[in-house]
Write a protein that holds these residues in place. Structure first.
Motif, mmCIF file in Angstrom:
data_model
loop_
_atom_site.group_PDB
_atom_site.id
_atom_site.type_symbol
_atom_site.label_atom_id
_atom_site.label_comp_id
_atom_site.label_asym_id
_atom_site.label_seq_id
_atom_site.Cartn_x
_atom_site.Cartn_y
_atom_site.Cartn_z
ATOM 1 N N GLY A 187 0.811 -1.209 0.000
ATOM 2 C CA GLY A 187 0.000 0.000 0.000
ATOM 3 C C GLY A 187 0.850 1.266 0.000
ATOM 4 N N ALA A 188 1.940 1.254 0.774
ATOM 5 C CA ALA A 188 2.810 2.429 0.846
ATOM 6 C C ALA A 188 3.497 2.692 -0.494
ATOM 7 C CB ALA A 188 3.848 2.236 1.953
ATOM 8 N N ILE A 189 3.945 1.631 -1.158
ATOM 9 C CA ILE A 189 4.579 1.788 -2.470
ATOM 10 C C ILE A 189 3.570 2.312 -3.487
ATOM 11 C CG2 ILE A 189 5.674 0.555 -4.384
ATOM 12 C CD1 ILE A 189 6.798 -1.398 -2.247
ATOM 13 N N GLY A 190 2.369 1.691 -3.500
ATOM 14 C CA GLY A 190 1.347 2.126 -4.434
ATOM 15 C C GLY A 190 0.948 3.574 -4.231
ATOM 16 N N ALA A 191 0.850 3.997 -2.966
ATOM 17 C CA ALA A 191 0.483 5.382 -2.674
ATOM 18 C C ALA A 191 1.565 6.349 -3.155
ATOM 19 C CB ALA A 191 0.244 5.549 -1.170
ATOM 20 N N ARG A 192 2.832 5.979 -2.991
ATOM 21 C CA ARG A 192 3.932 6.824 -3.448
ATOM 22 C C ARG A 192 3.911 6.996 -4.963
ATOM 23 N NH1 ARG A 192 7.602 10.090 -0.647
ATOM 24 N NH2 ARG A 192 7.111 9.641 1.519
ATOM 25 N N LEU A 193 3.552 5.930 -5.674
ATOM 26 C CA LEU A 193 3.666 5.945 -7.131
ATOM 27 C C LEU A 193 2.393 6.379 -7.840
ATOM 28 C CD1 LEU A 193 5.703 2.648 -7.656
ATOM 29 C CD2 LEU A 193 6.532 4.998 -7.856
ATOM 30 N N SER A 194 1.219 6.079 -7.254
ATOM 31 C CA SER A 194 -0.038 6.315 -7.970
ATOM 32 C C SER A 194 -1.119 6.962 -7.134
ATOM 33 C CB SER A 194 -0.565 4.990 -8.537
ATOM 34 O OG SER A 194 0.341 4.423 -9.436
ATOM 35 N N GLY A 195 -0.834 7.361 -5.914
ATOM 36 C CA GLY A 195 -1.841 7.994 -5.090
ATOM 37 C C GLY A 195 -2.405 7.069 -4.033
ATOM 38 N N ARG A 196 -3.063 7.674 -3.052
ATOM 39 C CA ARG A 196 -3.543 6.926 -1.893
ATOM 40 C C ARG A 196 -4.552 5.848 -2.279
ATOM 41 N NH1 ARG A 196 -5.284 10.380 3.199
ATOM 42 N NH2 ARG A 196 -3.054 10.836 3.005
#
Length: 462
Positions: free
Chosen positions: A83-92
């Motif tokens: 989740g943290a990686i996805g939020a960094r790359l594509s938003g929360r």
């Protein structure tokens, strides 16, 4: 929270445990001196994990729950990392959905309830990947490379094949065309991981034949699964082509460790899918971003169409995932069930009966249930597992086994299901020969992944 709830749901798997988990259970209960002696002979690759589980059981000997709880917590941590990686790359939103997708994957749910190291390795590699991303995006903060090296080094000590994540990360750097300073930071961190792993590599290389000798080359099914995964991954990457940083990170992570290990296994059979379980973070990241993209564009649909689409998507997800979720929480989801085997032996055996394991490594079925094994006379055993610093003990020469079996009136034989390959070793041949010529089967009990046969002299079956 979803990953934690799914991990705790049915954590005892209907009071079952398969033989790999039994190894963890009985090894982690050995005194530290005996555990250290074992690692010098075999299973050094799992040494750090066994020490962790030894500590867990020393603090709380909670049976199957204690055996699996570290994997449950690690899976929750891995989902948070995705989740943290996805939020960094594509938003929360994309990060939240990616973490949820990862938690819902059947293979994630399976190893969340496995008393082995694979969930912990996945958590370590996932958060190392997060640190990698931060280091690439913030080259002025070298501490992220230190965090990256520390987490990945720890993951490699939990299982050496976590080092294949370095290949995936190198491919990401190459595709991103990063400056030389980033390459230098990664190179120093990667060298640190290699140096930290070197002692384990030296010891485990001498154990490779005993550790991985049971493996064959990847099957056609394994290659087809890899091709299917590659097709789905590349399709999602194409749909997300504008999000180049996400796809450049996720695609190598999904395909490089698995593909490389399978190719190497054509010469040296080392491939098992769970060894590179952490690769599943790649498809989860891509799927989360694709779902977020679809949700953001839902305004193009009429309200009734949106509601219908959401209901159909939710219903399809439940219909597909629920049967898999139930299956991975059943004893049938693993190769065997040592708890069921021990119960069947307890019901069939009399105190003092001879017992034979065919093959010898199936002694594992009773090692985690010593109260059952202690009632029987293990006629083929030369040295116990702890005395011999092995997992399942050592056995007597073939002729000695023959004499000891012939001195028994009743023999309890624990064997693989019918149709399994037979070991060609002299001890195994003599067991089969003596039982087949001098004894008769009085009772055959079949449990998941095993047979328990009661043998007696001709005419002496009750």
């Amino acid at each position: 929270m979803a990953a934690l709830a799914l991990g705790l749901w049915g954590i005892d798997r209907q009071d079952s445990m398969w033989r790999d988990e039994s190894v963890t259970y009985q090894v982690a209960h050995r005194p530290l001196a005996e555990l250290w002696g074992l690692l010098g002979h075999i299973d050094a690759v799992h040494g750090l994990y066994y020490l962790l589980m030894h500590t867990v059981f020393a603090l709380w000997d909670g049976g199957l729950v204690a055996l699996r709880l570290p994997s449950v917590l690690a899976t929750a941590g891995a989902a948070a990392g995705v989740g943290a990686i996805g939020a960094r790359l594509s938003g929360r939103l994309a990060g939240t959905l990616a973490g949820l997708v990862f938690a819902l994957l059947p293979v994630t749910q399976q190893y969340a309830q496995e008393g082995r190291s694979y969930a912990l390795v996945t958590a370590g590699v996932t958060w190392a990947t997060y640190a990698f991303l931060r280091a690439v995006r913030e080259p002025g903060l070298p501490r992220w490379w230190a965090v990256y090296g520390l987490l990945l080094g720890l993951s490699c000590w939990l299982h050496e094949f976590a080092a294949l994540a370095l290949v995936a990360h190198a491919l990401t750097l190459w595709r991103l065309r990063v400056p030389q300073s980033v390459w230098r930071g990664w190179g120093v961190a990667a060298a640190g991981v290699g140096l930290a792993l070197l002692p384990l590599m030296v010891v485990s290389s001498g154990q490779a034949d005993r550790q991985l000798g049971w493996l064959g080359r990847p099957s056609l099914s394994a290659w087809l699964q890899l091709l299917a995964m590659a097709a789905v991954t590349l399709l999602l990457a194409r749909l997300l082509r504008r999000r180049s940083e996400l796809t450049t990170l996720a695609v190598p992570l999904a395909l490089a460790p698995t593909g490389l290990l399978m190719v190497v296994s054509l010469a040296k059979p080392w491939y098992v899918d769970r060894y590179v379980l952490y690769g599943m973070t790649g498809p989860a990241l891509l799927t989360g971003a694709a779902l977020a993209h679809a949700i953001r564009h839902r305004h193009r649909l009429a309200v009734p169409t949106r509601v219908l689409t959401a209901c159909l998507a939710a219903g399809t997800a439940v219909a597909v995932l629920l049967p898999w979720s139930l299956l991975v929480r059943s004893p049938e989801s693993r190769k065997d069930d040592v708890v069921a085997v021990a119960r069947a032996v307890e019901a069939s055996a009399r105190d003092g009966d001879a017992v034979l394991f065919l093959p010898a490594r199936r002694r594992e079925w009773l090692l985690s249930r010593p109260a059952v094994l202690d009632r029987l006379d293990d006629v083929a055993l030369a040295e116990s597992p702890t005395a011999s610093h092995t997992l399942q003990g050592t056995e007597l020469p073939a002729e000695t086994i023959r004499r000891r079996v012939l001195a028994a009136d009743r023999v309890i034989a624990l064997t693989d299901p019918a149709g399994q390959p037979l070991d060609p070793f002299p001890q195994e041949k003599i067991k089969r020969e003596v039982l087949g010529t001098e004894f008769r089967i009085c009772r055959r009990t079949t449990v998941h992944g095993a047979q328990i046969l009661v043998y007696a002299r001709p005419g002496n079956c009750p």
